[in-house]
Design a protein around this motif. Sequence first.
Motif, PDB file in Angstrom:
ATOM      1  N   ILE A  42     -47.014  -1.525 -22.531  1.00 12.35           N
ATOM      2  CA  ILE A  42     -48.310  -1.041 -22.068  1.00 12.35           C
ATOM      3  C   ILE A  42     -49.142  -2.192 -21.512  1.00 12.35           C
ATOM      4  O   ILE A  42     -50.129  -1.980 -20.804  1.00 12.35           O
ATOM      5  N   LEU A  53     -50.837   5.093 -17.816  1.00 12.31           N
ATOM      6  CA  LEU A  53     -52.119   4.729 -18.432  1.00 12.31           C
ATOM      7  C   LEU A  53     -52.642   3.453 -17.774  1.00 12.31           C
ATOM      8  O   LEU A  53     -52.921   2.465 -18.450  1.00 12.31           O
ATOM      9  N   ARG A  54     -52.776   3.492 -16.468  1.00 15.49           N
ATOM     10  CA  ARG A  54     -53.086   2.276 -15.719  1.00 15.49           C
ATOM     11  C   ARG A  54     -54.405   1.621 -16.128  1.00 15.49           C
ATOM     12  O   ARG A  54     -54.454   0.387 -16.262  1.00 15.49           O
ATOM     13  N   LEU A  56     -55.958   1.477 -19.028  1.00 12.69           N
ATOM     14  CA  LEU A  56     -55.740   0.777 -20.293  1.00 12.69           C
ATOM     15  C   LEU A  56     -54.756  -0.369 -20.112  1.00 12.69           C
ATOM     16  O   LEU A  56     -54.966  -1.479 -20.636  1.00 12.69           O
ATOM     17  N   SER A  57     -53.690  -0.125 -19.369  1.00 15.39           N
ATOM     18  CA  SER A  57     -52.681  -1.152 -19.156  1.00 15.39           C
ATOM     19  C   SER A  57     -53.247  -2.347 -18.402  1.00 15.39           C
ATOM     20  O   SER A  57     -52.952  -3.503 -18.740  1.00 15.39           O
TER      21      SER A  57
END
Length: 206
Positions: A42, A53-54, A56-57
């Motif tokens: 992640i 989940l870009r 957050l990543s």
Amino acid sequence: MMASSHIIVGGATWFYVSTRFGVAFDVVAFGAAIVGSLAPDIDHPKSTLGQLLRPLSSWISRVFGHRGVTHSALAIAGCLWVLHEYTAYSRLLIPFIVGYLTHLGGDLLTPAGLPLLWPIKRRRNFALPILKTGGFSEQLAVTLLAGWMISGLFAGGWPEFPLQRPWRSVVAAAQSYLGEAGPDKSMPPPPARKPPDSSRPKPLKG
């Protein structure tokens, strides 16, 4: 390791663990194991989970970098803490953690290794570089490991590893030497000593 390898190993490992412990197959738990096998990446926006989940990543990547906190012993401790605090969700947390650990185990076998002591030693990685990411060695190892784990579902049991029997012999010998295996039943017990005859009069002194 490649994302596909992580998915195969994570899913096969959960198959093996759940079957060994008599847990009925559960699609939701299996999905949790797959997600767990991808979760450490992640911290990379271009990873399979990072693309989903870009936001957050991208934030994790900027703050910690790739193969940082999510690939460390601190992350393992965090997973165990969550399992301890939220036991009501163990149905999902246990397969997730199993998948997570398979990911770290796979990355440990690559030249890049793992920063297990993060953040104490950010640039010190531990590695057993026997696999090349995306190479033939990775594909062969994943195929053999997953095949061995899944084979037990159809063969009624799992074949032993080559070193499993010698290891059992070593453990048995050590237990016998340390006296943990119990007394040797092949030797007859020593004869019981007769108690002294109290009916005989004792000699008088003086």
